[in-house]
Design an enzyme around this catalytic site. Structure first.
Site, mmCIF file in Angstrom:
data_model
loop_
_atom_site.group_PDB
_atom_site.id
_atom_site.type_symbol
_atom_site.label_atom_id
_atom_site.label_comp_id
_atom_site.label_asym_id
_atom_site.label_seq_id
_atom_site.Cartn_x
_atom_site.Cartn_y
_atom_site.Cartn_z
ATOM 1 N N ALA A 8 7.413 -7.866 7.549
ATOM 2 C CA ALA A 8 6.494 -8.847 8.121
ATOM 3 C C ALA A 8 5.098 -8.732 7.517
ATOM 4 O O ALA A 8 4.655 -7.604 7.259
ATOM 5 C CB ALA A 8 6.419 -8.657 9.634
ATOM 6 N N PRO A 9 4.406 -9.841 7.299
ATOM 7 C CA PRO A 9 4.748 -11.230 7.631
ATOM 8 C C PRO A 9 5.610 -11.948 6.593
ATOM 9 O O PRO A 9 5.792 -13.149 6.692
ATOM 10 C CB PRO A 9 3.369 -11.890 7.732
ATOM 11 C CG PRO A 9 2.527 -11.127 6.742
ATOM 12 C CD PRO A 9 3.033 -9.717 6.766
ATOM 13 N N GLY A 13 5.385 -11.927 3.027
ATOM 14 C CA GLY A 13 4.838 -12.375 1.743
ATOM 15 C C GLY A 13 5.753 -11.986 0.584
ATOM 16 O O GLY A 13 6.109 -12.813 -0.263
ATOM 17 N N ASP A 45 11.881 -5.483 10.245
ATOM 18 C CA ASP A 45 10.554 -4.977 10.600
ATOM 19 C C ASP A 45 10.662 -4.386 12.005
ATOM 20 O O ASP A 45 11.382 -4.923 12.853
ATOM 21 C CB ASP A 45 9.496 -6.094 10.576
ATOM 22 C CG ASP A 45 8.085 -5.526 10.498
ATOM 23 O OD1 ASP A 45 7.497 -5.521 9.399
ATOM 24 O OD2 ASP A 45 7.562 -5.064 11.551
ATOM 25 N N CYS A 82 -0.658 -0.235 0.657
ATOM 26 C CA CYS A 82 -1.949 -0.875 0.354
ATOM 27 C C CYS A 82 -3.040 0.125 0.714
ATOM 28 O O CYS A 82 -4.022 -0.202 1.357
ATOM 29 C CB CYS A 82 -2.109 -2.215 1.070
ATOM 30 S SG CYS A 82 -1.849 -2.158 2.843
HETATM 31 C C1 SAM Z 1 2.264 -3.476 4.884
HETATM 32 S S1 SAM Z 1 3.077 -4.317 6.159
HETATM 33 C C2 SAM Z 1 4.302 -5.205 5.283
HETATM 34 C C3 SAM Z 1 3.796 -6.409 4.549
HETATM 35 C C4 SAM Z 1 4.927 -7.259 3.997
HETATM 36 N N1 SAM Z 1 5.828 -6.507 3.154
HETATM 37 C C5 SAM Z 1 4.411 -8.447 3.215
HETATM 38 O O1 SAM Z 1 4.344 -8.398 1.999
HETATM 39 O O2 SAM Z 1 4.085 -9.467 3.848
HETATM 40 C C6 SAM Z 1 3.990 -3.054 6.911
HETATM 41 C C7 SAM Z 1 4.974 -3.513 7.948
HETATM 42 O O3 SAM Z 1 5.754 -2.376 8.342
HETATM 43 C C8 SAM Z 1 6.156 -2.573 9.674
HETATM 44 N N2 SAM Z 1 6.629 -1.262 10.179
HETATM 45 C C9 SAM Z 1 5.912 -0.241 10.674
HETATM 46 N N3 SAM Z 1 6.717 0.782 10.993
HETATM 47 C C10 SAM Z 1 7.967 0.395 10.676
HETATM 48 C C11 SAM Z 1 9.245 1.004 10.777
HETATM 49 N N4 SAM Z 1 9.391 2.244 11.277
HETATM 50 N N5 SAM Z 1 10.320 0.299 10.390
HETATM 51 C C12 SAM Z 1 10.194 -0.963 9.895
HETATM 52 N N6 SAM Z 1 9.012 -1.580 9.781
HETATM 53 C C13 SAM Z 1 7.911 -0.914 10.160
HETATM 54 C C14 SAM Z 1 4.920 -3.127 10.342
HETATM 55 O O4 SAM Z 1 5.264 -3.794 11.544
HETATM 56 C C15 SAM Z 1 4.385 -4.053 9.248
HETATM 57 O O5 SAM Z 1 4.815 -5.361 9.469
#
Ligand code: SAM
Length: 474
Positions: A305-306, A308, A325, A422
């Site tokens: 999420a979200p 991209g 997610d 990031c």
């Molecule tokens: C950096 S963001 C991802 C951005 C996404 N890949 C994009 O490009 O739009 C990290 C995501 O990891 C999720 N997250 C956190 N802990 C997690 C877990 N244990 N398992 C799966 N997702 C997790 C968060 O909810 C968040 O949406």
């Protein structure tokens, strides 16, 4: 306008104390303090006035200072004050400016008051006003005396702040009178000079002895609006021509990336609603290409999420994609993006640390865009530096190590896992990647490693980190 107010907080008399003599700053995060004493209270302010917007922004900034992320704080503010779109824009603008100048503003307040203003919303109001007044001449969005007048109006009208309306007036007028001396004194402190917590400045300097100043400076600049052209619907050349036809200046900054000369609202972006383009930083656009996806592959996007990167992968190849997610509330964002772009994937709210949800069929490609401190995207999220604490990187690195270890079993022999953060902090990125490669005897393939967000014209991207691993054939 108000009569000469009573001063409840003592104003330090001239000359300005040196920064070393100023009262100790609050710690950058104090979650036990109530940011706003009467959160639902709406003073009788005209909804199109600067005072109304300053109040909304002060409320949001105060919430950040007690641990709430700025986007959530703004959502709460808008739910309470029902601001019209134009006022929302102004509230957002003021609160983002305040975040980028918080170190300097709080230091200035420390120089001009004998104790920290309470409640935090009062300090936040001063920070919002100072952020507007301290802009470079010619770039100030409002007349300085209007800002003072409207800030005093806010204080007068609100029960959390009325006791200190005189202090607000005196502090802001003193800043106007003694700006040069006060700024010279404040800027002796690194926190005021750079507008980051001291531990952040120290960490940046330790990790990047050559580039830390450029990195900190770039993190305070307003970010560019970069788009990703959907390869299924257009080409960069055709889309640039479309933009030129609409009178929008833009340039290509990556294989599918186009940066607009001036940011505009998404609804005004040609082709956005029809899925021709998406908003995505140029650095983030590297992920899908590095994964080297081809038609027919099975792909897992494990922290999606979200969406991209999920959508970018699907724009490049006809793959069978599972996007998970841990945060179920964020899945609809992925679904909206897929729908706008005309793409499809299997979405599940699942924990990437666990294999309980997995059917045992390995994937050709796994993307692990793990949760991290987000220290590499502070130009887009200037609140992050004030929300994070020094130990967060280590804590998050422990979580992401568990995620990576769990995902590795899901990669087929010869398959690839792309690890993305990031973050700027090596503990979360390079050190993590190096330790992972050793733990799993994984082959490291060429990947950019740490992208330094120095704001250089040809490399204007966020601070992402990429490591690509291949599983050795059995
Ligand atoms: C950096 S963001 C991802 C951005 C996404 N890949 C994009 O490009 O739009 C990290 C995501 O990891 C999720 N997250 C956190 N802990 C997690 C877990 N244990 N398992 C799966 N997702 C997790 C968060 O909810 C968040 O949406």
């Amino acid at each position: 306008m108000n009569k000469r107010p009573l001063l409840k907080l003592k104003i330090v008399s001239k000359p300005a104390p040196t920064a070393a003599e100023a009262p100790k700053l609050r710690p950058s995060y104090h979650p036990d303090v109530k940011p706003v004493l009467q959160p639902g209270f709406q003073p009788d302010l005209r909804a199109d006035s600067l005072a109304f917007c300053l109040l909304g922004a002060a409320n949001a900034v105060a919430q950040v200072r007690t641990g709430t992320a700025l986007p959530q704080a703004l959502t709460r503010v808008f739910a309470q004050n029902h601001a019209a779109p134009q006022a929302r824009g102004a509230i957002q603008d003021i609160s983002y400016r305040a975040m980028r100048q918080l170190g300097r503003s709080e230091t200035l307040i420390g120089l001009m008051t004998s104790k920290a203003p309470e409640p935090p919303m009062l300090a936040a109001l001063l920070c919002c006003a100072l952020a507007l007044m301290a802009a470079e001449p010619g770039e100030q969005p409002y007349e300085e005396f209007t800002v003072v007048d409207q800030a005093v109006t806010v204080a007068t009208s609100h029960p959390d702040m009325a006791h200190a309306k005189g202090m607000v007036n005196a502090v802001l007028r003193r800043f106007l009178r003694e700006r040069k001396a006060l700024l010279a004194s404040a800027l002796q402190q690194p926190v005021a000079q750079w507008n980051y917590p001291q531990w952040w400045i120290d960490a940046a300097r330790a990790a990047y002895p050559r580039d830390w100043q450029a990195i900190l400076t770039a993190g305070n600049a307003a970010p560019p609006l970069t788009l990703r052209v959907n390869a299924r619907k257009s080409t960069v050349a055709d889309y640039l021509a479309q933009l030129a036809g609409a009178g929008i200046a833009a340039a290509q900054v990556g294989p599918s990336a186009v940066r607009l000369a001036q940011p505009i609202g998404v609804q005004a972006i040609p082709g956005f609603a029809a899925g021709v383009v998406s908003v995505q930083d140029a650095g983030a656009q590297l992920a899908a290409g590095l994964l080297d996806v081809r038609d027919g592959m099975r792909v897992l996007d494990a922290c999606a999420a979200p969406g991209g990167k999920t959508c970018h992968i699907l724009e490049l190849a006809d793959v069978e994609l599972t996007a998970i997610d841990a945060d179920a509330k964020r899945l609809p964002r992925i679904a909206e993006n897929l729908e706008r772009l005309g793409l499809s994937a299997t979405l599940q709210a699942q924990d990437a640390q666990s294999a309980a949800w997995w059917d045992g069929r390995q994937f050709d490609r796994v993307l692990a865009d793990v949760p991290c401190t987000a220290s590499g995207i502070v130009r887009r999220h200037p609140d992050i530096r004030w929300l994070r604490r020094k130990g967060d990187a280590l804590q998050l690195a422990t979580l992401s190590a568990k995620i990576l270890d769990n995902l590795w079993q899901m990669v087929r022999p010869d398959g690839k896992l792309l690890f993305v953060t990031c973050s700027l902090w090596p503990q979360e990125s390079e050190a993590q990647a190096a330790a992972f490669a050793v733990r799993h005897n994984a082959t490291r393939l060429p990947a950019p490693g740490q992208l330094l967000p120095t704001g250089a014209a040809e490399q204007d991207h966020d601070g992402l980190f990429y490591a690509l691993f291949q599983k050795n054939a059995a």
